[in-house]
Motif scaffolding. Structure first.
Motif, PDB file in Angstrom:
ATOM      1  N   ARG A  46      23.071 -16.309  20.389  1.00 27.81           N
ATOM      2  CA  ARG A  46      22.477 -17.554  20.901  1.00 27.81           C
ATOM      3  C   ARG A  46      22.326 -17.531  22.420  1.00 27.81           C
ATOM      4  O   ARG A  46      21.427 -18.154  22.958  1.00 27.81           O
ATOM      5  N   ASN A  47      23.212 -16.846  23.103  1.00 27.08           N
ATOM      6  CA  ASN A  47      23.033 -16.558  24.535  1.00 27.08           C
ATOM      7  C   ASN A  47      22.612 -17.810  25.311  1.00 27.08           C
ATOM      8  O   ASN A  47      21.640 -17.795  26.070  1.00 27.08           O
ATOM      9  N   GLU A  48      23.361 -18.907  25.129  1.00 27.40           N
ATOM     10  CA  GLU A  48      22.965 -20.188  25.698  1.00 27.40           C
ATOM     11  C   GLU A  48      23.856 -20.586  26.862  1.00 27.40           C
ATOM     12  O   GLU A  48      25.071 -20.396  26.825  1.00 27.40           O
ATOM     13  N   THR A  49      23.244 -21.172  27.861  1.00 22.81           N
ATOM     14  CA  THR A  49      23.999 -21.782  28.951  1.00 22.81           C
ATOM     15  C   THR A  49      23.610 -23.245  29.121  1.00 22.81           C
ATOM     16  O   THR A  49      24.098 -23.922  30.011  1.00 22.81           O
ATOM     17  N   GLY A  50      22.727 -23.735  28.277  1.00 22.82           N
ATOM     18  CA  GLY A  50      22.267 -25.118  28.354  1.00 22.82           C
ATOM     19  C   GLY A  50      21.168 -25.335  27.342  1.00 22.82           C
ATOM     20  O   GLY A  50      20.957 -24.513  26.438  1.00 22.82           O
TER      21      GLY A  50
ATOM     22  N   TRP B 129      17.898 -24.866  26.412  1.00 21.65           N
ATOM     23  CA  TRP B 129      16.816 -23.980  26.867  1.00 21.65           C
ATOM     24  C   TRP B 129      15.506 -24.220  26.127  1.00 21.65           C
ATOM     25  O   TRP B 129      14.444 -23.874  26.623  1.00 21.65           O
TER      26      TRP B 129
END
Length: 250
Positions: A233-237, A239
């Motif tokens: 998912r490689n999420e920081t917010g 997106w």
């Protein structure tokens, strides 16, 4: 060079087979949970709900469209929104195409939102969707299934959602752009996502299942693909956007 662990084909295959055993166990566990969902007691719905649809005013039984099963996606689109929730929109992008398949298996999938029908129809045209979408604008349906909350509930900090009472008011400084739906955060968040299932037998509607929050993850097809991508998912917010709002078409 990558910082990720690398290896030979043989090392990859050994690790993959080990993971496969765990995936199979998860699949079997998922099958068991599906059976338990089907074994839940059914609750008779005696309350009269009225919806506005493309075909006119309809009862809950009429949302079945002549079939015996109904799946409702509680789409976050309140009366004051200028557009549907981007997260719900991404989920709808996924399920729009398989509505006909469900229909041929005796299941109607319908979205329900509190926004007036004209708003839903305009947004549906914008997004190019074809699934049935009903307005519960003058109905208690969303409140009864705990995907809409009154201002009084919000202000008290005692909102019932996901089978518990919770305070979902933001901390100071967190009142942001309300996911770009054209409202303040409180108005936006007094709606919630979810899905509910119903059965129709001998003219009687029964509530059989509901799920909320991360219970919807499995219905969000995009995430099922990302969970199998190299970076996950490689999420920081937040997106994602509505699919017609990305900077460049792909």
């Amino acid at each position: 060079m990558t910082d990720h662990r690398t290896g030979t084909r043989e090392e990859w295959l050994a690790a993959r087979l080990e993971l496969l055993d765990e995936e199979k166990a998860l699949t079997r566990r998922g099958d068991e949970l599906a059976r338990k969902r089907q074994e839940l007691p059914w609750v008779r719905i005696d309350k009269e709900y009225r919806f506005e649809t493309d075909d006119g005013t309809a009862s809950l039984a009429e949302l079945f469209r002549g079939r015996s099963q109904l799946l409702v996606y509680h789409f976050m689109f309140g009366p004051d929104y200028r557009a549907g929730c981007p997260s719900c929109s991404a989920i709808a992008d996924g399920f729009d195409g398989f509505v006909p398949h469900l229909a041929h298996h005796g299941v109607t999938l319908c979205a329900v939102s509190r926004a007036p029908l004209a708003k839903l129809q305009a947004y549906k045209r914008r997004m190019g969707w074809s699934f049935p979408w009903a307005s519960s604008f003058d109905s208690a349906f969303n409140y009864d299934f705990h995907v809409a909350h009154t201002k009084e509930e919000w202000d008290s900090g005692a909102v019932e959602y996901n089978f518990r009472t919770m305070d979902i008011r933001p901390e100071p400084g967190e009142d942001e752009d309300a996911m770009d739906v054209g409202t303040d955060f409180a108005t936006y968040r007094r709606e919630g996502p979810g899905m509910s299932a119903f059965a129709l037998e001998d003219g009687v509607v029964f509530h059989t299942y509901s799920t909320y929050e991360r219970g919807l993850d499995i219905l969000w097809g995009m995430y099922q693909w990302l969970d199998r991508a190299p970076l996950g998912r490689n999420e920081t917010g937040l997106w994602w956007r509505r699919r017609d709002e990305y900077d460049e078409p792909v």
